[in-house]
Design an enzyme around this catalytic site. Structure first.
Site, short mmCIF file in Angstrom:
data_model
loop_
_atom_site.label_atom_id
_atom_site.label_comp_id
_atom_site.label_asym_id
_atom_site.label_seq_id
_atom_site.Cartn_x
_atom_site.Cartn_y
_atom_site.Cartn_z
N GLN A 251 0.85 -1.19 0.00
CA GLN A 251 0.00 0.00 0.00
C GLN A 251 0.88 1.23 0.00
O GLN A 251 1.58 1.50 0.98
CB GLN A 251 -0.86 -0.04 1.28
CG GLN A 251 -1.73 1.17 1.51
CD GLN A 251 -2.29 1.19 2.92
OE1 GLN A 251 -1.64 0.72 3.87
NE2 GLN A 251 -3.49 1.70 3.10
N SER B 292 1.14 6.50 2.77
CA SER B 292 1.77 7.48 3.67
C SER B 292 3.02 8.09 3.07
O SER B 292 3.73 7.46 2.29
CB SER B 292 2.15 6.81 5.00
OG SER B 292 1.00 6.40 5.68
N GLU C 184 -9.12 -1.80 5.49
CA GLU C 184 -7.95 -2.04 6.33
C GLU C 184 -8.36 -2.19 7.79
O GLU C 184 -7.94 -3.11 8.49
CB GLU C 184 -6.96 -0.87 6.20
CG GLU C 184 -5.77 -1.00 7.14
CD GLU C 184 -4.66 0.00 6.86
OE1 GLU C 184 -4.99 1.14 6.45
OE2 GLU C 184 -3.50 -0.36 7.04
#
Lengths: 415, 369
Positions: free
Chosen positions: A140, A143, A258
């Protein structure tokens, strides 16, 4: 998962050879009896990560070949098209066994539901089946150093270039990027609009030229997550997920999945309640009323987390979006892990702070305690989850947001 | 995954409508201020008219033949309304008698409960009560109206009997033995107690040669009834906690300070989020216990689930009612506000039918210590 609108119903043009629930349950039980290994008591993932990931791929391949993978997903993409009750039967069979959630939760629990819900037919045909077979691991790419809790302030830029896109920027905390084949990437495609509106999601091939992966060492000493640098990485047009500018919607869907996935405790502490109970007995502390009380409290917390996760899993398997409500499960899983790890540390006493390397038991209790704080951060910090619950479940008014109506390029951001 | 069907939701809606109309804040307050233990007219509607007291009593005894699942719906609603009512005690007595149902005594009381004519209470701590056999009316030592052959003679005190002041009959639940006492009978003194929870009534019930009718019970009867008591009470606690969160959320949305609703401040928002977390985790545990109790699970499994539910729901309700006062500030600490009524009930409920430490010890044993 959330794209399983065909789950439980026959699909056109496909012969309906689906098993009965009883047969399916027996198949799952038999598979775990033969191939399963106990959950989480080994520290294999920190001792030899490459071997751990290889074992995970083999496990997933085995599930797939036995007809136990993608249970509620559409059959034309490699799923089994079965109902939520089959998913529950599988979870029942898998209970207590290693399911390699640390390797596959991001792909199967988060990326796949997003692709099934928002991806093109071509994307679903290309990516879902290899993921189910364990051939391809996903990560993923969300961030960034300047975009943590405030994910929508991400700055990695994707610029249109001919047919495709060119991406530059940096991601961080990317779990298992070094073992991944693909990742779902969020990038800014328009800095002239408000921050939530200019974001787009792409499938990134982790072997593309211009991607550099640098492992980060965690507080436990493990190397699970990474920095990922994009230097003029070319991404073809067919890797766009949804429409340009619709990335925030895709991200929200992925984050909901998630939290729902994390509620099930796939990356929970390596110290289990059963292990602590055994430790207490081995140390002769079973009659200590304080220890009894603390174990009971940990058990109550564990039951709450487990039963809540079952509720969310049933909802997800039935095709509902897990929603913000699932944040409760994520918080509960973190709380249990902290409670159990702290109890183990106290019962093990000095053996958990210094141990003979030939008797490494103490290292497990120490590891559990060192690992526990990460569960309050991964997947959105505890405080962010509380804000989500307060605003989206209880409907409380939002904080004033000075950045809400400002174009991204005019925002004040972390250096 | 819900354990409730559409019919259950209809039952819930019916009970909620009734209680919102007949047991709103003012009505509950009037009951308490009038020092009544409960609203008799409302009890008549609930028990006789709607048949709620007989929900889990067999049709052959005049009930409607449902079970714990249906009781859980009503108890959650009673908990929401914080209703002063002998419902919990009465339906628990009904379950206890149904488990033992084999003779005239149980049949008669079950019919009385189902029709709404009799209110019953249970007592699980019978260690201080001495029992002896009744005698022939002609024998020496017989008191007129006193216990006769086939009856038991009771001496001693049943302390802190929940709903003792309002109950017509008391079911004494001992290990492997049980009996039913008419609280209006000779030799029975019911002394009403003052207490922390203004919405419940308790009594010390003293027996001085009082007559009791023994009932035939199985060896695990007491354990099973105790587990059911914990599960039923957990339902009330969840209903109360749910309402407490609603009231607090409402207040945090309406109350303005510093030019903003206080619920927009993180400190308050996170408190409310924590209340939601406590509530929903406890609810997941309570629903599991209700499901097991409703399906007649094996005793060991039921007891573990019941203890877990009692601990989780007690702690959640206690925590939420503290938070409620904190969110409300000064107004939440006034006599007029309902916050303290929930706060009081939470404290009392946490200690009824086994407190947190007793149930925790049982849980520790269940886990393997």
């Amino acid at each position: 998962m959330s794209g399983s609108d065909t789950g439980g119903r026959p699909e056109e043009g496909i012969v309906d050879d689906r098993p009965s629930l009883a047969v399916f349950g027996r198949t799952a039980d038999a598979w775990f009896a033969e191939h399963g290994r106990p959950a989480n008591m080994s520290l294999s993932r920190s001792l030899d990560p490459a071997a751990h990931v290889a074992a995970a791929r083999k496990y997933q391949r085995g599930l797939h070949d036995a007809g136990l993978a993608g249970i509620t997903w559409p059959r034309q993409y490699g799923g089994l098209g079965l109902g939520a009750e089959f998913q529950r039967a599988f979870e029942q069979a898998a209970r207590g066994h290693e399911t390699f959630g640390d390797v596959f939760t991001i792909g199967l629990g988060m990326c796949a539901p997003v692709l099934l819900a928002l991806g093109t037919d071509q994307q679903k045909r290309r990516y879902i089946r290899p993921m189910l077979r364990g051939d391809e691991v996903w990560c993923q790419l969300f961030s960034e150093p300047g975009a943590g809790s405030d994910l929508a302030s991400l700055a990695t830029a994707a610029v249109a270039d001919g047919d495709g896109w060119v991406v530059s920027g940096q991601k961080v905390w990317t779990t298992y990027a070094q073992h991944s084949d693909f990742g779902l990437l969020l990038a800014r495609t328009d800095a002239s609009v408000r921050k939530h509106l200019g974001i787009t999601m792409f499938v990134a091939d982790m072997r593309s030229a211009g991607i550099t992966i640098r492992p980060l060492r965690q507080a436990t000493g493990d190397q699970e997550f990474n920095e990922v640098f994009f230097d003029d990485v070319a991404i073809p047009a067919q890797n766009l997920v949804g429409a340009p500018g619709n990335g925030w919607r895709a991200a929200t869907l992925m984050l909901m999945n998630e939290r729902a996935a994390l509620a099930g405790g796939p990356i929970s502490s390596p110290v289990t309640l059963a292990a602590v109970t055994e430790l207490i007995r081995n140390r002769g502390r079973q009659d200590d009323p304080v220890i009894r009380m603390r174990l009971a409290q940990a058990y109550v917390a564990q039951r709450g987390a487990d039963l809540f996760a079952e509720r969310i899993a049933a909802q997800v398997a039935a095709g509902d979006e897990p929603g913000s409500f699932a944040s409760i499960g994520k918080l509960a899983a973190g709380r249990v892990a902290r409670q159990v790890a702290a109890l183990a540390l106290d019962v093990a006493g000095l053996d958990a702070i210094a141990w003979d390397p030939t008797e490494p038991d103490g290292s497990l209790w120490a590891y559990g305690e060192l690992y526990a704080p990460s569960l309050s951060i991964a997947g959105g910090t505890d405080n962010i989850q509380r804000t989500i619950l307060g605003e989206r479940v209880l409907g409380l008014p939002r904080e004033p947001q000075p950045d809400r109506d400002t174009p991204f390029r005019e925002l004040r951001r972390s250096p | 995954m819900t354990i409730y069907t559409e019919e259950h939701q209809e039952l819930r809606a019916t009970v909620r409508r009734l209680l919102e109309k007949s047991a709103d804040r003012a009505a509950v307050r009037a009951t308490i201020d009038g020092l009544d233990a409960y609203d008799q007219a409302l009890w008549a509607r609930m028990s006789a008219e709607l048949g709620l007291a007989g929900l889990a009593i067999a049709e052959s005894r005049g009930g409607s033949g449902f079970g714990v699942l249906e009781l859980s719906v009503v108890l959650e609603e009673i908990g929401r309304a914080n209703l002063p009512s002998p419902y919990l005690s009465t339906v628990l007595a009904g379950l206890a008698l149904t488990l033992a149902d084999a003779d005239d005594t149980t049949a008669r009381l079950l019919s009385g409960i189902a029709s709404g004519e009799r209110i019953a209470a249970v007592h699980l701590d019978t260690g201080d009560i001495r029992k002896s056999r009744g005698v022939e009316p002609s024998a020496a030592g017989h008191v007129p109206g006193g216990p006769i052959v086939g009856e038991q003679v009771l001496n001693g005190t049943a302390r802190h009997v929940l709903d003792g002041p309002t109950a017509d009959e008391l079911v004494l639940i001992g290990p492997g033995e049980g009996s039913v006492v008419d609280l209006g009978g000779d030799g029975v003194t019911v002394r009403r107690l003052a207490g922390i929870d203004l919405t419940r009534s308790h009594a010390h019930v003293t027996f001085d040669g009082a007559a009791a009718r023994p009932i035939t019970v199985g060896g695990d009867w007491k354990d099973r009834v105790a587990a059911l008591a914990a599960v039923l009470l957990a339902c009330e606690q969840i209903g109360g906690a749910e309402r407490v969160l609603e009231i607090s959320t409402c207040y945090a949305t309406d109350r303005i300070q510093f030019g903003r609703p206080i619920g927009s401040f993180q400190a308050v928002k996170h408190t409310l989020a924590d209340m939601l977390i406590e509530l929903e985790l406890a609810r997941a545990i309570q629903q599991d216990a209700v499901r097991l109790a409703a399906t007649g699970a094996p005793l060991a499994e039921l007891m573990a689930a019941a203890s877990t539910a009692k601990v989780a729901c007690s702690q959640a309700f206690v925590q939420l009612t503290s938070d409620m006062i904190r969110v409300h500030g000064g107004i939440g600490f006034t006599w007029e506000h309902e916050a303290h009524l929930y706060f009081r009930r939470a404290r009392a409920s946490a200690r009824l039918f086994g407190d947190v430490s007793a149930h925790s010890d049982r849980i520790a044993a269940h886990v393997g210590l």
